[in-house]
Scaffold this active site. Structure first.
Site, PDB file in Angstrom:
ATOM      1  N   HIS A 121      31.493  54.086  88.551  1.00  0.00           N
ATOM      2  CA  HIS A 121      32.049  55.427  88.447  1.00  0.00           C
ATOM      3  C   HIS A 121      33.507  55.247  87.975  1.00  0.00           C
ATOM      4  CE1 HIS A 121      33.603  59.192  90.305  1.00  0.00           C
ATOM      5  NE2 HIS A 121      32.353  59.603  90.373  1.00  0.00           N
ATOM      6  N   ASP A 198      31.412  50.287  97.012  1.00  0.00           N
ATOM      7  CA  ASP A 198      31.452  51.742  96.964  1.00  0.00           C
ATOM      8  C   ASP A 198      30.107  52.253  97.476  1.00  0.00           C
ATOM      9  OD1 ASP A 198      31.157  54.383  96.246  1.00  0.00           O
ATOM     10  OD2 ASP A 198      31.956  54.134  94.219  1.00  0.00           O
ATOM     11  N   GLN A 201      27.148  56.614  96.987  1.00  0.00           N
ATOM     12  CA  GLN A 201      25.778  57.027  96.659  1.00  0.00           C
ATOM     13  C   GLN A 201      24.734  56.451  97.597  1.00  0.00           C
ATOM     14  OE1 GLN A 201      24.553  59.303  94.663  1.00  0.00           O
ATOM     15  NE2 GLN A 201      26.595  59.720  93.891  1.00  0.00           N
ATOM     16  N   LYS A 224      28.917  63.722 100.443  1.00  0.00           N
ATOM     17  CA  LYS A 224      27.646  63.306  99.848  1.00  0.00           C
ATOM     18  C   LYS A 224      26.589  63.090 100.915  1.00  0.00           C
ATOM     19  CE  LYS A 224      29.538  62.040  95.562  1.00  0.00           C
ATOM     20  NZ  LYS A 224      29.832  61.044  94.559  1.00  0.00           N
ATOM     21  N   CYS A 362      30.922  60.691  85.087  1.00  0.00           N
ATOM     22  CA  CYS A 362      32.067  59.828  85.413  1.00  0.00           C
ATOM     23  C   CYS A 362      31.713  58.362  85.220  1.00  0.00           C
ATOM     24  CB  CYS A 362      32.557  60.027  86.840  1.00  0.00           C
ATOM     25  SG  CYS A 362      33.179  61.655  87.160  1.00  0.00           S
TER      26      CYS A 362
HETATM   27  C1  LIG Z   1      30.999  60.600  94.111  1.00  0.00           C
HETATM   28  C2  LIG Z   1      31.301  59.200  93.869  1.00  0.00           C
HETATM   29  C3  LIG Z   1      32.613  58.710  93.936  1.00  0.00           C
HETATM   30  C4  LIG Z   1      33.801  59.606  94.168  1.00  0.00           C
HETATM   31  O1  LIG Z   1      33.748  60.241  95.398  1.00  0.00           O
HETATM   32  P1  LIG Z   1      34.886  61.293  95.798  1.00  0.00           P
HETATM   33  O2  LIG Z   1      34.353  61.968  97.014  1.00  0.00           O
HETATM   34  O3  LIG Z   1      35.000  62.229  94.625  1.00  0.00           O
HETATM   35  O4  LIG Z   1      36.129  60.535  96.030  1.00  0.00           O
HETATM   36  C5  LIG Z   1      32.803  57.367  93.741  1.00  0.00           C
HETATM   37  N1  LIG Z   1      31.773  56.533  93.515  1.00  0.00           N
HETATM   38  C6  LIG Z   1      30.502  56.962  93.441  1.00  0.00           C
HETATM   39  C7  LIG Z   1      29.400  55.981  93.194  1.00  0.00           C
HETATM   40  C8  LIG Z   1      30.228  58.312  93.612  1.00  0.00           C
HETATM   41  O5  LIG Z   1      28.966  58.728  93.531  1.00  0.00           O
END
Ligand SMILES: *Cc1c(COP(=O)(O)O)cnc(C)c1O
Length: 404
Positions: A121, A198, A201, A224, A362
């Site tokens: 992302h 990260d 997801q 999320k 993104c």
């Molecule tokens: C949504 C997302 C982000 C960003 O999350 P924020 O809540 O906007 O800071 C980063 N990495 C992944 C894989 C995402 O899906």
């Protein structure tokens, strides 16, 4: 027992209409919807507990502090962190990544190397580029293949004594690929590099165990996983968090302040300057309770069923191509209709009440790899149904008819 009809009743928004049609919400990878149980916690907080935390001797402040700190314990238990002070409240995944990237500015020198994956992302690319500019470190990229999977052999050849940090998402938001992070973490540790994963997801679909993974940093966003926007956490191993300098200065993060020298508060407060999103943290705890009550095994099994059903139905449409075809993926389908711009498909679906995302998600480097401007992305959650997928499929057929 997992009963989707009952689960749907928990989400008031799912019964609204869009453009005169029942809402079909397939943009869960961008943000999930909020159950009544979490909405109630938010209303209750502002109706009964609203106060600033940690500083007050009065009853409201103590009650708010207790609720906020209890939520931290819930989050700790959920991710199986060893200590509650390894859970740092943030405003979300982006904030968590920037906090770590900023901290590494103090630890890196010219010639050091940072590895990121091709599946990232933008929020996971830009902070590392900025870090490299500040420190003179070099950024290396793990390549991907046509299925949207990382080339693990190539990753292994990138590792060396100069590698200081590896950064990878657990699950790609654009394609849904589940990355083999256990292996990545193990290999990175062999050369002494730290790993930041990260989990934005992955956390809505699986329950990661940060100790079993032996991951150094893991970042998530509450919004999320059925919680509110503007709050998330950074998990970091105690040793690492002690090594990193504070990110922001301000109230909450200090032990003692004089004009000669300020000493910093202990973890987690060292990284929690200023008044946090108190209600958000408490609601995040409630969202975790909610998702655990539904059950992550049940969620994963049901979403897999939705993924298979939708994949098969969509592939029956001639000229439809799915990007991200790994066998290891979550309920995200990124696709295009031959010769038709994804934005046009998204616009027609919206007229039919179907919310999907269109564009580069993104993750522009992934789109460049496939030489496409973007995709239509439908991402499913455990409150979606097969009959909603049928509406999507009919809508895509209609879009194809109208646009070709
Ligand atoms: C949504 C997302 C982000 C960003 O999350 P924020 O809540 O906007 O800071 C980063 N990495 C992944 C894989 C995402 O899906």
């Amino acid at each position: 027992m997992f009963k989707v009809e009952n689960i749907r009743k928990d989400f008031p928004i799912l019964s609204r209409q869009v453009n005169g049609k029942p809402l079909v919400y397939f943009d869960n990878a961008a943000t999930s919807q909020t159950p009544q149980q979490v909405i109630d916690v938010i209303v209750n907080y502002y109706s009964n507990y609203n106060a600033n935390i940690h500083r007050g001797v009065h009853a409201l402040s103590q009650e708010a502090t207790d609720l906020y700190e209890q939520a931290r314990y819930k989050i700790q238990a959920h991710f199986n962190a060893k200590h509650a002070h390894e859970i740092i409240y943030t405003s979300g995944t982006t904030h968590g990544i920037n906090l770590v990237a900023n901290g590494f500015s103090a630890l890196l020198k010219k010639g050091d190397e940072i590895i990121v994956s091709a599946l990232e992302h933008h929020s996971n690319i830009v902070p590392w580029q900025m870090l490299c500019e500040r420190t003179g470190a070099n950024l290396k990229v793990i390549p991907m293949n046509q299925n949207g999977e990382l080339e693990i052999k190539a990753f292994e050849t990138l590792l060396n004594q100069n590698t200081k940090l590896v950064f990878v998402n657990h699950i790609s938001n654009a394609l849904g690929t589940i990355n083999p992070i256990d292996h990545i973490i193990k290999k990175a540790h062999e050369v002494g590099a730290a790993v930041l994963v990260d989990g934005a997801q992955s956390s809505p679909h699986i329950k990661p165990d940060v100790q079993a993974l032996d991951v150094d940093f893991y970042v998530v966003s509450a919004h999320k996983m059925c919680g509110p926007t503007g709050v998330g956490v950074l998990y970091g191993k105690e040793d690492w968090l002690n090594k990193l300098p504070p990110y922001q200065g301000g109230g909450e993060m200090i032990a003692e302040v004089t004009f000669e020298k300020t000493t910093y508060a202990a973890l987690p407060h060292k990284f929690e300057a200023g008044t946090p999103n108190i209600c958000g943290g408490i609601a995040f705890g409630a969202a975790i309770d909610y998702m655990n009550a539904v059950g992550f095994d049940a969620i994963a099994a049901y979403e897999h069923e939705l993924l298979e059903y939708a994949t098969n139905k969509l592939l029956e449409i001639e000229g439809l191509k799915i990007y991200g075809t790994s066998r290891h993926k979550t309920s995200v389908i990124s696709f295009n209709l031959e010769g038709i711009h994804p934005y046009d498909v998204g616009t027609i679906l919206d007229k039919l009440g179907v919310a999907v995302r269109t564009g580069h998600h993104c993750a522009q480097p992934i789109m460049d790899y496939f030489k496409i401007p973007g995709t239509v992305r439908a991402s499913f959650a455990f409150y979606n149904t097969k009959s909603e997928i049928d509406i999507l499929v009919e809508g895509v057929k209609k879009a194809k008819m109208m646009l070709s």
